[in-house]
Design an enzyme around this catalytic site. Structure first.
Site, PDB file in Angstrom:
ATOM      1  N   LYS A 260      20.716  79.192  41.147  1.00  0.00           N
ATOM      2  CA  LYS A 260      20.031  78.617  42.307  1.00  0.00           C
ATOM      3  C   LYS A 260      18.637  78.139  41.902  1.00  0.00           C
ATOM      4  CE  LYS A 260      18.353  83.141  43.859  1.00  0.00           C
ATOM      5  NZ  LYS A 260      18.274  84.109  44.961  1.00  0.00           N
TER       6      LYS A 260
ATOM      7  N   TYR B  26     -13.352  69.394  41.414  1.00  0.00           N
ATOM      8  CA  TYR B  26     -13.717  69.506  42.822  1.00  0.00           C
ATOM      9  C   TYR B  26     -14.563  70.749  43.101  1.00  0.00           C
ATOM     10  CZ  TYR B  26     -10.132  65.986  43.886  1.00  0.00           C
ATOM     11  OH  TYR B  26      -9.385  64.838  43.953  1.00  0.00           O
TER      12      TYR B  26
END
EC number: 5.1.1.1
Length: 386
Positions: free
Chosen positions: A38, A267
């Site tokens: 999965k 940032y």
């Protein structure tokens, strides 16, 4: 790395995948092995490693959602595929025609599935989930749950392939709760057998139980994280399985610049140079699964040395301090997850920084990142998702 659409990629060593699976096979003997693929095989690429898993010990596959199963069937995988989670009933025809084995934990759903199958002149293959203590999905192992499962087993349009539960603490040192869960499942199965129901594939052991609790193997086991070379926790008996991580996440330097003292990076101005510094920009960011939580905390390996990630990780880029490393230039290879020359920074290290688990780190690697597959140290396939 011109075979990729961008200079960020994950290398998956198929020989390591094969060896990990052989280790699991040697440990569990002749039990059925359900390889859990999965979430794109925990980031490793289900389409491109499924055959390696099946060729080296796995006899079945398990996914979480129907699109993951469809993808494997469309790729020509004929091995039994089990869906561990919920599938809306409007996909019933797809399930039945493609012989995908659906987890069932609701009587009305099972009845609808049976009706669809009868209309198609077939039987729907199912696994019945028992909630022995995970609190997620499954019938409770009580009299009401028993009656519901008996009703499902009597439906004319279903073939009950498996009965299973999921252990919630098998990777912890204290196995008391796992034994309680296991006892509930075996007692429930005995009650079924006392009522004439014999389900061929009982399975409970996940990675933690595979490693530590051979008495819980039943008819089959489900291996997830261990297939990819990582242990489910630091509390399991690692000596029982010799595993090696199969995935290495890499990039190339995109830019190198010199900054004077007291200049800011990224940032928020969270990083300021304390001296004249050499900064390299890497073309990978949180949109690729390289989390913003790694800002100012992670390391990478470049030219056989560690370099620190500085400033905030951006959506598509991040910066590293390479002041101490000679001759860094555009195009140099950088390891973000992996090891080289005795240096290591892997999913466990990254998970510790982020306050999570190695599973999540691997699953975070996004479809923007191409996967390169190797055998015998040679590239055998490249998967560019976008």
């Amino acid at each position: 790395m011109d075979i990729c659409v961008r200079p960020v990629w994950a290398e998956i060593d198929l020989d390591i995948i094969a060896n990990n699976m052989k280790e699991i096979r040697n440990l569990v003997g002749e039990k059925e092995i359900i390889a859990v693929v999965k979430a794109n095989a925990y980031g490793h690429g289900a389409l491109d490693i499924a055959s390696t898993l099946l060729e080296n010990g796995a006899s079945r596959l398990a996914v979480a959602i129907i699109t993951e199963a469809d993808e494997l069937r469309d790729a020509g995988i004929t091995a039994p595929i089990m869906i561990l989670g919920y599938t809306p009933i409007n996909f019933a025809e797809n399930l039945i025609n493609n012989e995908i084995e659906q987890t069932v934990y609701d009587v009305e759903y099972a009845k609808e599935l049976s009706d669809f199958a009868l209309k198609l002149g077939k039987k729907a293959k199912i696994h019945i989930a028992i909630d022995t203590g995970m609190g997620r999905i499954g019938f409770l192992p009580n009299e009401e749950g028993l009656n519901k499962v008996l009703e499902i087993c009597s439906l004319p349009g279903v073939e009950v392939i498996g009965l299973f539960t999921h252990f919630s603490t098998s990777d912890e040192k204290d196995k008391t709760y796992t034994y309680e869960q296991f006892s509930k499942l075996t007692a429930f199965n005995k009650a079924l057998e006392d009522n004439g129901i014999h389900i061929p594939l009982k399975h409970a052991s996940n990675s933690g139980a595979i490693m530590d609790l051979p008495e819980t193997y039943l008819d089959g086991v489900r291996c997830g994280i261990i297939s990819y070379g990582y242990y489910p926790s630091e509390e399991v008996k690692k000596e029982n399985l010799k595993l090696k991580p199969a995935l290495t996440l890499k990039t190339n330097v995109a830019f190198v610049k010199e900054l004077d003292e007291d200049m800011y990076v990224s940032y928020g101005r969270t990083y300021k140079t304390e001296k004249k510094s050499k900064i390299a920009t890497l073309p990978i960011g949180y949109a690729d699964g390289y989390s913003r939580l790694l800002s100012g905390k992670a390391k990478v390996i470049i030219k056989g040395q560690f370099a620190n990630v500085i400033g905030r990780v951006c959506m598509d880029q991040c910066m590293i301090d390479v002041t101490h490393i000679e001759d860094v230039k555009i195009g140099d290879e950088v390891i973000l997850l992996g090891e080289e020359n005795g240096l290591k920074f892997d999913a466990n290290d990254m998970a510790e920084i982020m306050g999570t688990i190695n599973y999540e780190i691997l699953c975070m690697i996004s479809h923007r990142v191409p996967r390169i597959y190797k055998k015998n140290n040679e590239i055998v396939k490249v998967r560019n998702y976008i």
